[in-house]
Design a protein around this motif. Structure first.
Motif, PDB file in Angstrom:
ATOM      1  N   GLN A  88       0.840  -1.178   0.000  1.00 39.01           N
ATOM      2  CA  GLN A  88       0.000   0.000   0.000  1.00 39.01           C
ATOM      3  C   GLN A  88       0.892   1.251   0.000  1.00 39.01           C
ATOM      4  O   GLN A  88       2.043   1.185   0.451  1.00 39.01           O
ATOM      5  N   PRO A  89       0.378   2.402  -0.458  1.00 42.29           N
ATOM      6  CA  PRO A  89       1.186   3.629  -0.453  1.00 42.29           C
ATOM      7  C   PRO A  89       1.789   3.955   0.916  1.00 42.29           C
ATOM      8  O   PRO A  89       2.919   4.413   1.003  1.00 42.29           O
ATOM      9  N   GLY A  90       1.052   3.685   1.982  1.00 43.67           N
ATOM     10  CA  GLY A  90       1.549   3.944   3.330  1.00 43.67           C
ATOM     11  C   GLY A  90       2.724   3.070   3.723  1.00 43.67           C
ATOM     12  O   GLY A  90       3.434   3.369   4.681  1.00 43.67           O
ATOM     13  N   ASP A  91       2.935   1.976   2.984  1.00 45.71           N
ATOM     14  CA  ASP A  91       4.113   1.133   3.221  1.00 45.71           C
ATOM     15  C   ASP A  91       5.368   1.769   2.623  1.00 45.71           C
ATOM     16  O   ASP A  91       6.476   1.439   3.027  1.00 45.71           O
ATOM     17  N   LEU A  92       5.171   2.662   1.647  1.00 43.54           N
ATOM     18  CA  LEU A  92       6.294   3.267   0.940  1.00 43.54           C
ATOM     19  C   LEU A  92       6.610   4.689   1.375  1.00 43.54           C
ATOM     20  O   LEU A  92       7.738   5.145   1.238  1.00 43.54           O
ATOM     21  N   LEU A  93       5.602   5.402   1.891  1.00 44.84           N
ATOM     22  CA  LEU A  93       5.772   6.802   2.276  1.00 44.84           C
ATOM     23  C   LEU A  93       5.300   7.032   3.700  1.00 44.84           C
ATOM     24  O   LEU A  93       4.212   6.609   4.073  1.00 44.84           O
ATOM     25  N   VAL A  94       6.115   7.726   4.481  1.00 47.99           N
ATOM     26  CA  VAL A  94       5.768   8.049   5.863  1.00 47.99           C
ATOM     27  C   VAL A  94       6.088   9.522   6.084  1.00 47.99           C
ATOM     28  O   VAL A  94       7.165   9.994   5.708  1.00 47.99           O
ATOM     29  N   TYR A  95       5.137  10.241   6.695  1.00 46.83           N
ATOM     30  CA  TYR A  95       5.398  11.654   6.981  1.00 46.83           C
ATOM     31  C   TYR A  95       6.285  11.772   8.213  1.00 46.83           C
ATOM     32  O   TYR A  95       6.023  11.171   9.247  1.00 46.83           O
ATOM     33  N   GLU A  96       7.356  12.551   8.074  1.00 49.86           N
ATOM     34  CA  GLU A  96       8.239  12.894   9.191  1.00 49.86           C
ATOM     35  C   GLU A  96       8.528  14.381   9.111  1.00 49.86           C
ATOM     36  O   GLU A  96       8.767  14.905   8.029  1.00 49.86           O
ATOM     37  N   ASP A  97       8.499  15.054  10.251  1.00 51.90           N
ATOM     38  CA  ASP A  97       8.858  16.467  10.288  1.00 51.90           C
ATOM     39  C   ASP A  97      10.329  16.601   9.924  1.00 51.90           C
ATOM     40  O   ASP A  97      11.166  15.866  10.437  1.00 51.90           O
ATOM     41  N   ASP A  98      10.662  17.520   9.030  1.00 50.31           N
ATOM     42  CA  ASP A  98      12.041  17.753   8.618  1.00 50.31           C
ATOM     43  C   ASP A  98      12.403  19.191   8.950  1.00 50.31           C
ATOM     44  O   ASP A  98      12.025  20.114   8.232  1.00 50.31           O
ATOM     45  N   PRO A  99      13.156  19.411  10.049  1.00 48.43           N
ATOM     46  CA  PRO A  99      13.500  20.770  10.459  1.00 48.43           C
ATOM     47  C   PRO A  99      14.268  21.543   9.386  1.00 48.43           C
ATOM     48  O   PRO A  99      14.170  22.755   9.298  1.00 48.43           O
ATOM     49  N   ASP A 100      15.018  20.846   8.540  1.00 43.63           N
ATOM     50  CA  ASP A 100      15.783  21.505   7.480  1.00 43.63           C
ATOM     51  C   ASP A 100      14.891  22.082   6.392  1.00 43.63           C
ATOM     52  O   ASP A 100      15.317  22.910   5.612  1.00 43.63           O
ATOM     53  N   ARG A 101      13.642  21.618   6.311  1.00 48.56           N
ATOM     54  CA  ARG A 101      12.735  22.077   5.266  1.00 48.56           C
ATOM     55  C   ARG A 101      11.525  22.815   5.837  1.00 48.56           C
ATOM     56  O   ARG A 101      10.541  23.016   5.150  1.00 48.56           O
ATOM     57  N   SER A 102      11.593  23.213   7.096  1.00 46.13           N
ATOM     58  CA  SER A 102      10.439  23.827   7.750  1.00 46.13           C
ATOM     59  C   SER A 102      10.011  25.119   7.075  1.00 46.13           C
ATOM     60  O   SER A 102       8.839  25.497   7.127  1.00 46.13           O
TER      61      SER A 102
END
Length: 114
Positions: A56-70
């Protein structure tokens, strides 16, 4: 966004070349996706990856906060508002003849960085 393609691909026993042949994509593009260097990922490509890897798409992509791209999310606030093309979700042909592709629009309002 964290891309877990490499982990899923390896767990299924495929090389980058194997997967690239299966979904008709260059091994270089598979590598870019795995390393998070791809600028975009279409729903078509995501669907092909999921079909080839039986996931499933959720197996391949996970949201994580990235401080470098805030700074990319500056000024956005949390929201649950979204709109969906109901015909597309329910598998019915779209009522709009001039546009053959279905669309999903999601409004993401993320919090400002502290």
């Amino acid at each position: 966004m964290k891309v877990l393609l490499q982990e899923v691909r390896k767990s299924r026993g495929f090389s980058q070349n194997d997967l690239a042949r299966m979904i008709r994509m260059s091994p270089q593009n598979i590598q870019k996706i795995e390393q998070g260097d791809a600028k975009s990922l279409t729903f078509v490509t995501l669907g092909r990856l999921c079909k080839a890897l039986s996931c499933q798409p959720g197996d391949l992509l996970v949201y994580e906060d990235d401080p470098d791209r805030s700074d990319e999310y500056e000024g956005m606030t949390p929201s649950k508002e979204f709109t969906v093309n109901r015909d597309a979700v329910e598998g019915r042909p779209s009522q709009q003849r001039r546009q053959s592709r279905s669309s999903i629009a999601i409004v993401l309002d993320l919090p400002e960085s502290a």
